[in-house]
Design an enzyme around this catalytic site. Structure first.
Site, PDB file in Angstrom:
ATOM      1  N   ASP A  67       0.831  -1.200   0.000  1.00  0.00           N
ATOM      2  CA  ASP A  67       0.000   0.000   0.000  1.00  0.00           C
ATOM      3  C   ASP A  67       0.867   1.251   0.000  1.00  0.00           C
ATOM      4  O   ASP A  67       2.096   1.172   0.136  1.00  0.00           O
ATOM      5  CB  ASP A  67      -0.954  -0.006   1.215  1.00  0.00           C
ATOM      6  CG  ASP A  67      -0.311  -0.568   2.476  1.00  0.00           C
ATOM      7  OD1 ASP A  67       0.935  -0.560   2.567  1.00  0.00           O
ATOM      8  OD2 ASP A  67      -1.035  -1.027   3.366  1.00  0.00           O
ATOM      9  N   ASP A 136      -7.889  -2.344  13.956  1.00  0.00           N
ATOM     10  CA  ASP A 136      -9.280  -2.477  13.503  1.00  0.00           C
ATOM     11  C   ASP A 136      -9.467  -3.666  12.565  1.00  0.00           C
ATOM     12  O   ASP A 136     -10.517  -3.793  11.931  1.00  0.00           O
ATOM     13  CB  ASP A 136      -9.762  -1.177  12.837  1.00  0.00           C
ATOM     14  CG  ASP A 136      -9.006  -0.853  11.548  1.00  0.00           C
ATOM     15  OD1 ASP A 136      -8.096  -1.617  11.152  1.00  0.00           O
ATOM     16  OD2 ASP A 136      -9.331   0.179  10.923  1.00  0.00           O
ATOM     17  N   HIS A 138      -7.675  -4.392   9.823  1.00  0.00           N
ATOM     18  CA  HIS A 138      -7.309  -4.254   8.412  1.00  0.00           C
ATOM     19  C   HIS A 138      -6.073  -5.082   8.090  1.00  0.00           C
ATOM     20  O   HIS A 138      -5.225  -5.317   8.947  1.00  0.00           O
ATOM     21  CB  HIS A 138      -7.125  -2.781   7.995  1.00  0.00           C
ATOM     22  CG  HIS A 138      -5.944  -2.081   8.570  1.00  0.00           C
ATOM     23  ND1 HIS A 138      -6.013  -0.829   9.151  1.00  0.00           N
ATOM     24  CD2 HIS A 138      -4.619  -2.410   8.653  1.00  0.00           C
ATOM     25  CE1 HIS A 138      -4.817  -0.434   9.532  1.00  0.00           C
ATOM     26  NE2 HIS A 138      -3.955  -1.379   9.252  1.00  0.00           N
ATOM     27  N   GLU A 143      -9.734  -1.392   5.041  1.00  0.00           N
ATOM     28  CA  GLU A 143     -10.401  -1.044   6.289  1.00  0.00           C
ATOM     29  C   GLU A 143     -11.734  -1.791   6.411  1.00  0.00           C
ATOM     30  O   GLU A 143     -12.221  -2.370   5.439  1.00  0.00           O
ATOM     31  CB  GLU A 143     -10.630   0.474   6.323  1.00  0.00           C
ATOM     32  CG  GLU A 143      -9.338   1.309   6.312  1.00  0.00           C
ATOM     33  CD  GLU A 143      -8.587   1.299   7.638  1.00  0.00           C
ATOM     34  OE1 GLU A 143      -8.690   0.314   8.392  1.00  0.00           O
ATOM     35  OE2 GLU A 143      -7.870   2.280   7.924  1.00  0.00           O
TER      36      GLU A 143
HETATM   37  C1  F6R Z   1       1.477  -1.666   6.056  1.00  0.00           C
HETATM   38  C2  F6R Z   1       0.162  -2.255   6.125  1.00  0.00           C
HETATM   39  C3  F6R Z   1      -0.681  -2.220   7.353  1.00  0.00           C
HETATM   40  C4  F6R Z   1       0.100  -2.578   8.608  1.00  0.00           C
HETATM   41  C5  F6R Z   1      -0.815  -2.478   9.827  1.00  0.00           C
HETATM   42  C6  F6R Z   1      -0.072  -2.774  11.102  1.00  0.00           C
HETATM   43  O1  F6R Z   1       2.018  -1.851   4.761  1.00  0.00           O
HETATM   44  O2  F6R Z   1      -0.282  -2.751   5.140  1.00  0.00           O
HETATM   45  O3  F6R Z   1      -1.744  -3.123   7.211  1.00  0.00           O
HETATM   46  O4  F6R Z   1       0.607  -3.880   8.489  1.00  0.00           O
HETATM   47  O5  F6R Z   1      -1.361  -1.187   9.885  1.00  0.00           O
HETATM   48  O6  F6R Z   1       0.888  -1.803  11.300  1.00  0.00           O
HETATM   49  P1  F6R Z   1       2.049  -1.985  12.372  1.00  0.00           P
HETATM   50  O7  F6R Z   1       2.825  -3.188  11.929  1.00  0.00           O
HETATM   51  O8  F6R Z   1       2.866  -0.734  12.259  1.00  0.00           O
HETATM   52  O9  F6R Z   1       1.380  -2.176  13.674  1.00  0.00           O
END
Ligand code: F6R
Length: 261
Positions: A67, A136, A138, A143
């Protein structure tokens, strides 16, 4: 879905790095799916250390990030393209242009997203996808409410995700972009092996839903219950709300050594 609970972050990272190492030995031109954020950092450190010791090479491999924020300037340190360069690409021997990400500054966003899905398909699809999970539920930036069939597209980030990620923007939630481009859940589900890492109590509810909840767009990661090869690597804190935690521990403890993840 295999659930591995270990209390040493380094041991979790080593398992993911073992799987990537085995893949690269078998198929040096493998396609890796690369998450950004905190969760994969220990894995990237371990991969960089193994590369330094001459134990693996990414010279023929390719990578696709999950992303990208929309609207961050090209030189912004938190642009995911920059983050993955810093965290992994610059520390190992990927060839020039071997790692790509969705173009968050494209003037034609639908075409940039379609082109990204085409590029993944042309590369032969993702062999091993590293994932984190949001509080959440995702995965990538899909989301709650995301379609299980979704492809790479623009999404609006939830307030919760922007609050969670404010730590990368000097604690200022208003500096976190409101929009992103993200691989869709349908795109991610095409990866051949998915390795999801989660640590800390903040992830415990999302992990419980992912592993044990009903499959629901309210918790997008639950779509992974329909994937045939998912490995969920957890520390004790992230595993603390699992109903069947003891069963997962016993299963992993009794697993034959030859099996791998
Ligand atoms: C990042 C991504 C997000 C993260 C998620 C957890 O490329 O796709 O889904 O994996 O927000 O983030 P962290 O690992 O920073 O807790």
């Amino acid at each position: 879905m295999e659930v591995v609970i270990l209390d040493e972050p380094a041991a979790l990272a080593a398992l993911a790095a073992d799987a990537i190492g085995a893949l690269l030995r078998d198929r040096p031109d493998a396609v890796l799916g690369l998450a950004t954020g905190s969760s994969p950092l220990a894995v990237y450190d371990e991969l960089a250390a193994r590369f330094e010791r001459g134990e693996l090479s990414f010279a023929a491999a390719r990578g696709f990030t999950l992303d990208e924020y929309v609207g961050l300037p090209a030189d912004h340190p938190e642009r995911y393209r920059t983050v993955i360069d810093r965290d992994l690409v610059s520390r190992v021997d990927f060839g020039p242009g071997a790692v790509s990400g969705p173009d968050g500054s494209a003037s034609d966003i639908p075409e940039a997203c379609a082109a990204y899905d085409r590029a993944i398909a042309t590369a032969g699809g993702v062999d091993l996808q590293i994932l984190g999970i949001g509080t959440d539920g995702h995965i990538a930036f899909n989301e709650p409410g995301s379609s299980f069939a979704s492809r790479t597209r623009i999404k609006t980030l939830t307030r919760q995700t922007r609050l969670d990620n404010a730590r990368f923007f000097d604690g200022n939630v208003d500096a976190v972009p409101t929009h992103c481009l993200t691989q869709g859940l349908g795109t991610i589900m095409e990866a051949r092996h998915i390795v999801l890492l989660a640590t800390g109590t903040a992830k415990a509810e999302a992990v419980h839903q992912l592993v044990e909840g009903p499959v629901s767009a309210l918790w997008p990661a639950t779509i992974l219950q329909h994937h045939r090869h998912v490995t969920v690597l957890l520390d004790e804190a992230a595993a603390s709300r699992l109903q069947l935690g003891q069963y997962y521990r016993e299963t992993y403890a009794g697993k034959p050594d030859w099996q791998g993840i």
